[in-house]
Write a protein that holds these residues in place. Structure first.
Motif, PDB file in Angstrom:
ATOM      1  N   LEU A  39     -44.298 -52.113  16.718  1.00  0.00           N
ATOM      2  CA  LEU A  39     -43.089 -52.808  17.173  1.00  0.00           C
ATOM      3  C   LEU A  39     -42.062 -51.791  17.681  1.00  0.00           C
ATOM      4  O   LEU A  39     -41.458 -51.962  18.748  1.00  0.00           O
ATOM      5  N   PHE A  40     -41.897 -50.721  16.911  1.00  0.00           N
ATOM      6  CA  PHE A  40     -40.909 -49.691  17.249  1.00  0.00           C
ATOM      7  C   PHE A  40     -41.199 -49.116  18.643  1.00  0.00           C
ATOM      8  O   PHE A  40     -40.299 -48.975  19.482  1.00  0.00           O
ATOM      9  N   ILE A  41     -42.478 -48.840  18.902  1.00  0.00           N
ATOM     10  CA  ILE A  41     -42.841 -48.256  20.208  1.00  0.00           C
ATOM     11  C   ILE A  41     -42.643 -49.279  21.322  1.00  0.00           C
ATOM     12  O   ILE A  41     -42.047 -48.990  22.360  1.00  0.00           O
ATOM     13  N   ILE A 128     -28.075 -43.742  33.403  1.00  0.00           N
ATOM     14  CA  ILE A 128     -27.233 -44.935  33.589  1.00  0.00           C
ATOM     15  C   ILE A 128     -25.775 -44.558  33.314  1.00  0.00           C
ATOM     16  O   ILE A 128     -24.883 -44.852  34.108  1.00  0.00           O
ATOM     17  N   GLU A 129     -25.548 -43.867  32.203  1.00  0.00           N
ATOM     18  CA  GLU A 129     -24.170 -43.484  31.852  1.00  0.00           C
ATOM     19  C   GLU A 129     -23.540 -42.641  32.959  1.00  0.00           C
ATOM     20  O   GLU A 129     -22.404 -42.890  33.381  1.00  0.00           O
ATOM     21  N   ILE A 130     -24.304 -41.653  33.446  1.00  0.00           N
ATOM     22  CA  ILE A 130     -23.763 -40.734  34.458  1.00  0.00           C
ATOM     23  C   ILE A 130     -23.538 -41.489  35.772  1.00  0.00           C
ATOM     24  O   ILE A 130     -22.517 -41.322  36.441  1.00  0.00           O
ATOM     25  N   ARG A 326     -15.608 -44.368  22.975  1.00  0.00           N
ATOM     26  CA  ARG A 326     -15.334 -43.212  23.830  1.00  0.00           C
ATOM     27  C   ARG A 326     -16.016 -43.299  25.195  1.00  0.00           C
ATOM     28  O   ARG A 326     -15.469 -42.866  26.210  1.00  0.00           O
ATOM     29  N   ASN A 327     -17.226 -43.870  25.225  1.00  0.00           N
ATOM     30  CA  ASN A 327     -18.002 -43.794  26.468  1.00  0.00           C
ATOM     31  C   ASN A 327     -17.836 -44.998  27.382  1.00  0.00           C
ATOM     32  O   ASN A 327     -18.683 -45.255  28.220  1.00  0.00           O
ATOM     33  N   ARG A 328     -16.756 -45.703  27.214  1.00  0.00           N
ATOM     34  CA  ARG A 328     -16.528 -46.835  28.105  1.00  0.00           C
ATOM     35  C   ARG A 328     -16.065 -46.329  29.467  1.00  0.00           C
ATOM     36  O   ARG A 328     -15.411 -45.294  29.559  1.00  0.00           O
TER      37      ARG A 328
END
Ligand code: HEM
Length: 360
Positions: A39-41, A128-130, A326-328
């Motif tokens: 499941l984890f994978i 995605i963040e960058i 912080r990462n908004r």
């Protein structure tokens, strides 16, 4: 459409042989396979597939925004694709519930075999963040220092290269700041808006001062609050005050861009602003969805690990909780509500401005 040459077979087209043979348990190397590791994978792989789709959409949106001029048809495409990202994010947020069907004890059966791998090293997530516009120096210290030491050279070079390009935030800032409408000769939006706000605040102050039910202390507290609101509005049109707000990290968009965003929000019913308004709403939704994911993931981690450190070496829940706020990226768009006026109190657009808007 051309006819296909060969009959396509479902499993071949989707390369299911590769996809379904990509779940190899670490626990098997050390003893009996841990039931929940599958499941984890699979949950992580499903996330990475969706990240791939999100990036596919984001790259196309970025290529539209990086142009000097954005036609209405392109804005339609932007809205459509950002909307799709939003739907995918909602799915990603729900998937946490699937992961949480694994108990913390079941997780312990294989967790130690995963060290030092971690979702922290998800290059697609960082991309995605960058791409959205998260800058390295605005990340929390642990992320700035440790993340780049924990990935291989090729990944580090790739992400560092991405960081040199403008992200969606900068592109949107440029686009908003370019809005020509605020500069129309016969309509100084700033002056109209400022005057309406000042009139409204003066009315509020008069109501407070005439309220006999307030004690002297209560009146003072209310007046101080009103002064704070006044300052917020003043900064919107005062370069020095705005710069101060930016320096204090209270706002990230440029002043012109924030004014543009506000104008679009206030007059969104003007046909010319419909699409820009939808773009801004989608961006705010995306930020919301991402924050909800971070928060839900951090809560899940607390449940799984308590206060233990993560396999990637961070403080675990504590680190994730900090990144949630912080990462908004598009917080300013969500904060726009500070500056909104009821429709009835809006300075009406002069006819010549309406005409100019319709001509585009
Ligand atoms: C039992 C389930 C999970 C646990 C206990 C867990 C734990 C953690 C921890 C402790 C971190 C912080 C870095 C570290 O020290 O390792 C982290 C980061 C991360 N995890 Fe998970 N995680 C789980 C499931 C998931 C899933 C399903 C995803 C989906 C892709 C995911 C994606 C990420 C990402 C992208 C980060 C980096 C976040 C950031 O740096 O802001 N995690 N995780």
């Amino acid at each position: 459409m051309k006819k296909n040459k060969d009959a396509v077979y479902y499993g071949d087209y989707l390369q299911l042989d590769k996809l379904l043979d990509a779940q190899h348990l670490q626990s098997e190397h050390y003893g009996p396979p841990a039931h929940d590791e599958t499941l984890f994978i699979i949950v992580h792989q499903a996330y990475e597939l969706w990240f791939k789709q999100v990036l596919h959409e984001l790259r196309s949106v970025l290529s539209i925004f990086r142009a000097d001029h954005i036609a209405d048809e392109s804005l339609m495409t932007v809205v459509h694709r950002l909307n799709r990202i939003g739907k995918i994010q909602q799915l990603l947020n729900q998937q946490i519930g699937v992961m949480e069907t694994m108990t913390p004890q079941d997780f312990l059966e294989f967790r130690d075999y995963l060290v030092p791998a971690s979702g922290f090293q998800s290059i697609q997530f960082k991309e995605i963040e960058i791409s959205l516009g998260l800058k390295r120096d605005s990340r929390i210290k642990f992320d700035q220092q440790s993340f780049y030491n924990r990935i291989n050279d090729a990944d580090r070079a790739y992400l560092t290269g991405l960081e040199q390009q403008p992200g969606l935030f900068e592109c949107v800032d440029d686009w908003l700041a370019r809005m020509p409408f605020l500069r129309l000769d016969n309509f100084a939006f700033a002056d109209h808006f400022k005057q309406t706000i000042e009139d409204n605040l003066a009315k509020d102050e008069a109501i407070l001062r005439n309220n006999d039910l307030l004690s002297a202390d209560e009146l003072q507290a209310e007046l101080t609050e009103l002064e704070g609101t006044r300052e917020n509005f003043a900064a919107l049109f005062d370069q020095t005050l705005y710069q101060k707000m930016q320096d204090e990290g209270r706002v990230r968009l440029s002043q012109r861009a924030l004014q543009g965003a506000l104008f679009i929000n206030l007059y969104r019913e003007e046909p010319v602003f419909n699409l820009p308004f939808q773009v801004l709403s989608c961006l705010a939704d995306m930020d919301d969805n991402m924050t909800i994911w971070r928060y839900r993931h951090a809560m899940m981690v607390q449940r799984m690990l308590g206060s233990k450190i993560g396999t990637g070496g961070s403080s675990g829940h504590d680190y994730l909780r900090k990144t949630t706020e912080r990462n908004r990226i598009f917080t300013d768009l969500l904060n726009l509500a500070t500056y909104l006026l009821p429709k009835s109190a809006l300075p009406p657009l002069p006819d010549e401005v309406k005409h100019a808007l319709r001509r585009g």
